[in-house]
Design a protein around this motif. Structure first.
Motif, PDB file in Angstrom:
ATOM      1  N   THR A   1      41.901 -37.860 -30.670  1.00  0.00           N
ATOM      2  CA  THR A   1      40.832 -37.156 -30.004  1.00  0.00           C
ATOM      3  C   THR A   1      41.658 -36.667 -28.949  1.00  0.00           C
ATOM      4  O   THR A   1      42.268 -37.498 -28.276  1.00  0.00           O
ATOM      5  N   LEU A   2      41.156 -35.581 -28.235  1.00  0.00           N
ATOM      6  CA  LEU A   2      41.793 -35.023 -27.061  1.00  0.00           C
ATOM      7  C   LEU A   2      41.086 -35.583 -25.833  1.00  0.00           C
ATOM      8  O   LEU A   2      39.822 -35.246 -25.738  1.00  0.00           O
ATOM      9  N   LEU A   3      41.594 -36.134 -25.064  1.00  0.00           N
ATOM     10  CA  LEU A   3      40.928 -36.782 -23.906  1.00  0.00           C
ATOM     11  C   LEU A   3      41.551 -36.076 -22.703  1.00  0.00           C
ATOM     12  O   LEU A   3      42.645 -35.984 -22.297  1.00  0.00           O
ATOM     13  N   GLN A   4      40.455 -35.676 -21.821  1.00  0.00           N
ATOM     14  CA  GLN A   4      40.916 -34.813 -20.449  1.00  0.00           C
ATOM     15  C   GLN A   4      41.578 -35.394 -19.455  1.00  0.00           C
ATOM     16  O   GLN A   4      40.899 -36.750 -19.285  1.00  0.00           O
ATOM     17  N   PRO A   5      42.126 -34.966 -18.829  1.00  0.00           N
ATOM     18  CA  PRO A   5      42.587 -35.873 -17.322  1.00  0.00           C
ATOM     19  C   PRO A   5      41.460 -36.599 -16.438  1.00  0.00           C
ATOM     20  O   PRO A   5      41.732 -37.454 -16.162  1.00  0.00           O
ATOM     21  N   ALA A   6      40.489 -35.740 -16.475  1.00  0.00           N
ATOM     22  CA  ALA A   6      39.300 -36.277 -15.440  1.00  0.00           C
ATOM     23  C   ALA A   6      38.752 -37.512 -16.044  1.00  0.00           C
ATOM     24  O   ALA A   6      38.383 -38.405 -15.354  1.00  0.00           O
TER      25      ALA A   6
ATOM     26  N   ASP B   1      51.835 -23.818 -24.507  1.00  0.00           N
ATOM     27  CA  ASP B   1      51.370 -24.541 -25.602  1.00  0.00           C
ATOM     28  C   ASP B   1      50.598 -25.712 -24.841  1.00  0.00           C
ATOM     29  O   ASP B   1      51.114 -26.543 -24.074  1.00  0.00           O
ATOM     30  N   ARG B   2      49.321 -25.969 -24.997  1.00  0.00           N
ATOM     31  CA  ARG B   2      48.626 -26.948 -24.554  1.00  0.00           C
ATOM     32  C   ARG B   2      49.013 -28.565 -24.718  1.00  0.00           C
ATOM     33  O   ARG B   2      48.991 -29.384 -24.356  1.00  0.00           O
ATOM     34  N   ARG B   3      49.887 -28.392 -26.236  1.00  0.00           N
ATOM     35  CA  ARG B   3      50.043 -29.635 -26.986  1.00  0.00           C
ATOM     36  C   ARG B   3      51.652 -29.963 -26.199  1.00  0.00           C
ATOM     37  O   ARG B   3      52.377 -30.947 -26.747  1.00  0.00           O
ATOM     38  N   GLN B   4      52.325 -29.110 -25.571  1.00  0.00           N
ATOM     39  CA  GLN B   4      53.582 -29.236 -25.178  1.00  0.00           C
ATOM     40  C   GLN B   4      53.845 -28.561 -23.769  1.00  0.00           C
ATOM     41  O   GLN B   4      54.564 -27.617 -23.750  1.00  0.00           O
ATOM     42  N   SER B   5      53.510 -29.177 -22.722  1.00  0.00           N
ATOM     43  CA  SER B   5      53.749 -28.935 -21.394  1.00  0.00           C
ATOM     44  C   SER B   5      55.208 -29.340 -20.978  1.00  0.00           C
ATOM     45  O   SER B   5      55.588 -30.552 -20.550  1.00  0.00           O
ATOM     46  N   VAL B   6      56.111 -28.660 -21.269  1.00  0.00           N
ATOM     47  CA  VAL B   6      57.517 -29.077 -21.134  1.00  0.00           C
ATOM     48  C   VAL B   6      58.124 -29.185 -19.637  1.00  0.00           C
ATOM     49  O   VAL B   6      58.201 -28.086 -18.939  1.00  0.00           O
ATOM     50  N   SER B   7      58.739 -30.111 -19.403  1.00  0.00           N
ATOM     51  CA  SER B   7      59.427 -30.369 -18.144  1.00  0.00           C
ATOM     52  C   SER B   7      60.627 -29.480 -18.257  1.00  0.00           C
ATOM     53  O   SER B   7      61.592 -29.477 -19.291  1.00  0.00           O
ATOM     54  N   THR B   8      60.930 -28.432 -17.235  1.00  0.00           N
ATOM     55  CA  THR B   8      61.993 -27.367 -17.391  1.00  0.00           C
ATOM     56  C   THR B   8      63.296 -28.065 -16.467  1.00  0.00           C
ATOM     57  O   THR B   8      64.382 -27.244 -16.682  1.00  0.00           O
ATOM     58  N   ALA B   9      63.341 -28.887 -16.205  1.00  0.00           N
ATOM     59  CA  ALA B   9      64.426 -29.576 -15.653  1.00  0.00           C
ATOM     60  C   ALA B   9      64.455 -31.278 -15.698  1.00  0.00           C
ATOM     61  O   ALA B   9      63.471 -31.774 -16.109  1.00  0.00           O
ATOM     62  N   PRO B  10      65.263 -31.750 -15.897  1.00  0.00           N
ATOM     63  CA  PRO B  10      65.528 -33.305 -15.788  1.00  0.00           C
ATOM     64  C   PRO B  10      64.581 -33.916 -14.815  1.00  0.00           C
ATOM     65  O   PRO B  10      64.634 -33.683 -13.764  1.00  0.00           O
ATOM     66  N   THR B  11      64.061 -35.006 -15.134  1.00  0.00           N
ATOM     67  CA  THR B  11      63.073 -35.713 -14.544  1.00  0.00           C
ATOM     68  C   THR B  11      63.654 -36.624 -13.526  1.00  0.00           C
ATOM     69  O   THR B  11      64.526 -37.684 -14.027  1.00  0.00           O
TER      70      THR B  11
ATOM     71  N   LYS C   1      49.487 -37.475 -15.519  1.00  0.00           N
ATOM     72  CA  LYS C   1      47.703 -37.458 -15.634  1.00  0.00           C
ATOM     73  C   LYS C   1      47.480 -36.199 -15.256  1.00  0.00           C
ATOM     74  O   LYS C   1      46.078 -35.983 -15.225  1.00  0.00           O
ATOM     75  N   ALA C   2      47.971 -34.950 -15.158  1.00  0.00           N
ATOM     76  CA  ALA C   2      47.638 -33.594 -15.061  1.00  0.00           C
ATOM     77  C   ALA C   2      47.295 -33.075 -16.264  1.00  0.00           C
ATOM     78  O   ALA C   2      46.719 -32.001 -16.505  1.00  0.00           O
ATOM     79  N   GLN C   3      47.650 -33.629 -17.589  1.00  0.00           N
ATOM     80  CA  GLN C   3      47.617 -33.113 -18.973  1.00  0.00           C
ATOM     81  C   GLN C   3      46.509 -33.913 -19.882  1.00  0.00           C
ATOM     82  O   GLN C   3      46.539 -35.112 -19.667  1.00  0.00           O
ATOM     83  N   PRO C   4      46.127 -33.279 -20.811  1.00  0.00           N
ATOM     84  CA  PRO C   4      45.322 -33.978 -21.642  1.00  0.00           C
ATOM     85  C   PRO C   4      46.060 -35.093 -22.618  1.00  0.00           C
ATOM     86  O   PRO C   4      47.252 -35.174 -22.615  1.00  0.00           O
ATOM     87  N   PHE C   5      45.472 -36.095 -22.928  1.00  0.00           N
ATOM     88  CA  PHE C   5      46.097 -37.170 -23.776  1.00  0.00           C
ATOM     89  C   PHE C   5      45.633 -37.022 -25.151  1.00  0.00           C
ATOM     90  O   PHE C   5      44.428 -36.860 -25.492  1.00  0.00           O
ATOM     91  N   GLN C   6      46.159 -37.329 -26.139  1.00  0.00           N
ATOM     92  CA  GLN C   6      45.695 -37.577 -27.361  1.00  0.00           C
ATOM     93  C   GLN C   6      45.694 -39.142 -27.689  1.00  0.00           C
ATOM     94  O   GLN C   6      46.718 -39.833 -27.728  1.00  0.00           O
TER      95      GLN C   6
END
Length: 312
Positions: A80-85, A183-193, A228-233
Motif C-alpha cells: 500500500t502506498l503511504l503518503q509522507p504526511a 518516476d514516483r517509485r524511484q526518486s534517485v539521489s544523483t550524488a553520493p549521500t 520522509k519527503a517521498q511516499p512509502f510502500q
C-alpha cells in the motif's frame, strides 16, 4: 504420503507464534555500553545460509513455514502506498559519532535517538544496518544495497524503514539531470549521500567480525529529509534474518540514496554477500515448504515408478 506432509506443514506453521519479534534482531542491549560485539551464528552461503536457517535453531522454524516472509519483490498489489504526511520520522544527529560494528552478518550503526510515528503507533529507532545487494526487489530489479532502519515500540513490535542505495557516479548524475521524467517509485539521489560516505569512510577498520569503531560525526538530516519527503510502500512481513518472526511493519521508501563506486567497493569487501533471497507474495505458502512438498512428491513418484528391465 500427501496427507502426512500436509499435516507436517500445518504443525510447523503453528510454531510461528513462539518466535519473539525481539529475538535475534540485535535489539537486546549489551551488558554494558561499549560491550562485546556479538557475532551472528547464521550466514548467507552453504549450510548456514537461508535455505537451512530453520535447521540451525528450533526458533527459526518460521523461516521455512511462515506465509508472510520478507524480503519480497515490491511490485503489483503487494504493498500500500503511504503518503509522507501520514508518517513522522525523526533521527537525532550524532555530533560525537556513533558505534559502528561488524556483526559478521552485516555492519550496523548504533543510533542515539529517533522515532517513527505511523497509524497511531510510536516506534523508537534502535539501529540501522546494510545489505548487499538489496534484499527487496524494486519491481523486479535488484539494487546495489539496502539500508534497514530498525524501530521498536514499547510493546516490542518492530517496524523497519528500508531504503535502496544505488551507485552514484558522474555519468549517472549527468544522466539524471538531463532526464525530465520523474518516476514516483524511484526518486534517485544523483550524488553520493554524505551520510553514507561518512559512515563507509571507516568501514575498512571493522573488516573483522566482532570489531567496532567510532564513526566521524553523523548528520542524519540529509537522509531523513529525503526519505520522509517521498511516499512509502508498506506491507506486513517478517524479519529478513533468523528467526524470521512475522508481524514486522515494513516501510520501503520510494526515495533512493547514493554511494560512490569507491565506497561501494570498500563496503563490499567487508560485508560480502548478505541478502536473503526474495520470498513468496505475502499470504501465499512459504517457498521452502512448496519446494519440500515438490521434492517429496517427486520422490514418491520415483519410488512408485515401475522398474523396466534392460533389454536382453
Amino acid at each position: 504420503m500427501h496427507l502426512s506432509v500436509q499435516t507436517l506443514f500445518l504443525a510447523a506453521s503453528a510454531t510461528r507464534v513462539l518466535a519473539s519479534c525481539a529475538h535475534g534482531t540485535f535489539l537486546q542491549p549489551r551488558a554494558e555500553e561499549g560491550g562485546e560485539v556479538k557475532v551472528g551464528t547464521f550466514g548467507y552461503i552453504g549450510t548456514i545460509g537461508p535455505l537451512n536457517w530453520a535447521a540451525l535453531e528450533t526458533a527459526n522454524m518460521v523461516c521455512a513455514t511462515g506465509t508472510r516472509q520478507s524480503p519480497i519483490d515490491m511490485a503489483g498489489n503487494v504493498f500500500t502506498l503511504l503518503q509522507p504526511a501520514d508518517v513522522q520520522l525523526t533521527v537525532n544527529d550524532m555530533p560525537d559519532g556513533a558505534e559502528f560494528e561488524n556483526l559478521g552478518t552485516t555492519v550496523e550503526v548504533i543510533t542515539q535517538g529517533g522515532s517513527l510515528a505511523v497509524a497511531g503507533k510510536q516506534f523508537e529507532l534502535q539501529q540501522f544496518h546494510f545489505h548487499l545487494p538489496s534484499e527487496h526487489l524494486d519491481n523486479g530489479t535488484s539494487q546495489a544495497m539496502e539500508m534497514h532502519m530498525v524501530f521498536q515500540s514499547a510493546t516490542q513490535e518492530i517496524a523497519v524503514v528500508g531504503v535502496y542505495i544505488g551507485i552514484a557516479d558522474g555519468a549517472a548524475a549527468a544522466a539524471a539531470k538531463r532526464s525530465t521524467r520523474i518516476d514516483r517509485r524511484q526518486s534517485v539521489s544523483t550524488a553520493p549521500t554524505t551520510l553514507l560516505e561518512t559512515i563507509f569512510s571507516v568501514v575498512d577498520q571493522i573488516a573483522v567480525p566482532g570489531t567496532k569503531v567510532k564513526t566521524p560525526p553523523l548528520v542524519m538530516s540529509e537522509v531523513v529529509d529525503l526519505v520522509k519527503a517521498q511516499p512509502f510502500q508498506i506491507y506486513s512481513g517478517s524479519l529478513t534474518t533468523p528467526p524470521c518472526s512475522e508481524g514486522v511493519s515494513w516501510h520501503v521508501s520510494t526515495a533512493k540514496l547514493g554511494v560512490s563506486p569507491a565506497s561501494f567497493v570498500k563496503v563490499r569487501d567487508v560485508i560480502g554477500f548478505n541478502s536473503r533471497f526474495p520470498q513468496n507474495t505475502p499470504g501465499q505458502p512459504n517457498i521452502l515448504m512448496i519446494s519440500a512438498l515438490g521434492s517429496a512428491a517427486a520422490a514418491v513418484a520415483v519410488a512408485a515408478a515401475p522398474v523396466i528391465a534392460p533389454p536382453a
